[in-house]
Design an enzyme around this catalytic site. Structure first.
Site, short mmCIF file in Angstrom:
data_model
loop_
_atom_site.label_atom_id
_atom_site.label_comp_id
_atom_site.label_asym_id
_atom_site.label_seq_id
_atom_site.Cartn_x
_atom_site.Cartn_y
_atom_site.Cartn_z
N ARG A 237 0.87 -1.18 0.00
CA ARG A 237 0.00 0.00 0.00
C ARG A 237 0.91 1.23 0.00
NH1 ARG A 237 -3.54 -2.80 -1.47
NH2 ARG A 237 -5.54 -3.25 -0.46
N GLU A 266 -4.56 7.49 -4.57
CA GLU A 266 -4.89 6.82 -5.84
C GLU A 266 -6.28 7.25 -6.30
OE1 GLU A 266 -4.43 2.59 -5.29
OE2 GLU A 266 -2.36 2.78 -4.66
N HIS A 284 -1.83 0.29 -9.82
CA HIS A 284 -2.43 -0.65 -8.86
C HIS A 284 -3.08 -1.85 -9.56
CE1 HIS A 284 -4.16 -0.97 -4.54
NE2 HIS A 284 -3.99 -2.18 -5.06
#
Ligand code: NAP
Length: 322
Positions: A237, A266, A284
């Site tokens: 993360r 994000e 991601h």
């Protein structure tokens, strides 16, 4: 009366059809206006929720009167306020294991791409810069037989370590809060303190879950421990690292390169990272293959339906109410 399910992100269309056949379904969509307002309204009489990628906490769940389950289509659950869910006896389910190998593949993709400057040299070639045989500026870092340090030897960390050990004859170091003797034995992996791992590894891959102990685990002082030729990869993360500290480390060429799949904010729209040639940035996509996303959706569906039909689901984050 049919039970009500709130679908709070895009999900697999076949799973959505199945849900619509069984339950009253409300879909949350940014196209319909403010997402949090939609959630606040929809949860009032909802029995279950399914989706991923949204922050769910007191601010948008407080109107829920009969919510029993949030089924996340992810393994990481840092988007959910687990203490709040516990105090309201709402179960949280997630999707471990089915995404482990795919995410480990992506970690290795980043490791190799950063080590051999793949995206930068792809651009260089396409832009017609390949005019004579390559020189030092195009050289990368060797991978075979080098030292791979894994921070977070859990499911995904172990799958990454397996690739390094069996595929690339790498020497494996790891750091966790607790030693994993059995797991480590199969890979001849040796435990190190965080600083020792950073100092001794040619490649450092972060695969911890985001929790109170792992928040900004790697910052200025930690990056300073790494070797000049080292490659840093984060698939965990974004908030596990101090992103600005990494940007400065890369700008100053304190390490060779980095590969990132996750960011503090994000989607990443604007970043100093975009100006750097020694970082590979991906949006991601750790678990983003068609088959893995389908398996995750299926598992999340089963977790949700189990609770709605009175059974205990397989993958609970907070199993204490079972
Ligand atoms: P896992 O099996 O629970 O592994 C997490 C590991 O991290 C555990 O072994 C844990 O061990 C270790 N850890 C936690 N806090 C730590 C700390 N402060 N210092 C050192 N080690 C620490 O979870 P997983 O299935 O491997 O997934 C890991 C994470 O990857 C997920 O939570 C998610 O955030 C991320 N992920 C990202 C993608 C992507 O698309 N990029 C895809 C899937 C997962 P100890 O408790 O012993 O410390």
């Amino acid at each position: 009366m049919r039970k009500k399910v709130v679908v709070f992100s895009q999900i697999d269309s076949e799973i959505l059809s199945r849900l619509q056949a069984q339950y009253e379904v409300v879909q949350i969509s940014p196209k319909l206006g403010d997402v949090n307002t939609q959630i606040q309204t929809a949860v009032q009489d909802a029995d279950g929720m399914i989706g991923a990628g949204r922050l769910l906490n007191a601010s948008n769940l407080s109107a829920a009167k009969q919510l029993k389950i949030i089924s996340s289509v992810s393994v990481g659950y840092d988007n959910y306020d687990v203490n709040y869910l516990n105090s309201h006896h709402i179960w949280l389910a997630h999707t471990p294991h089915v995404l482990t190998e795919t995410t480990a593949d992506l970690a290795f993709t980043l490791l190799m791409s950063a080590a051999r400057q793949v995206p930068a040299l792809d651009q260089w070639t396409k832009q017609g810069e390949w005019k004579r045989t390559v020189g030092e500026a195009q050289f990368g870092q060797g991978i075979f037989g080098k030292t791979l340090g894994i921070i977070g030897l859990g499911n995904i960390g172990t799958a990454i370590a397996r690739r390094g050990f069996h595929g690339f004859n790498m020497n494996i170091l790891y750091h966790n809060r607790h030693e994993k003797l059995e797991l480590a034995q199969a890979l001849s992996a040796q435990y190190r303190s965080l600083n020792e791992l950073l100092q001794q590894s040619d490649f450092v891959v972060v695969a911890v879950d985001l929790n109170d102990d792992s928040k900004e685990l790697i910052g200025v002082e930690e990056f300073a421990q790494m070797q000049k030729h080292a490659v840093f990869v984060n698939i965990a993360r974004g908030s596990v690292i101090n992103e600005q500290a990494l940007i400065d480390t890369l700008k100053n060429n304190q390490i060779f390169a980095a590969g990132l799949d996750v960011y503090k904010k994000e989607p990443l729209q604007v970043s100093e990272l975009f100006d750097l040639n020694n970082v590979v940035t991906l949006p991601h996509i750790g678990s983003a293959t068609a088959e893995t996303r389908q398996q995750m959706a299926e598992l999340a569906y089963r977790n949700l339906v189990d609770v709605l039909e009175g059974r205990t689901p397989r993958y609970l984050v907070n199993p204490q109410f079972s």
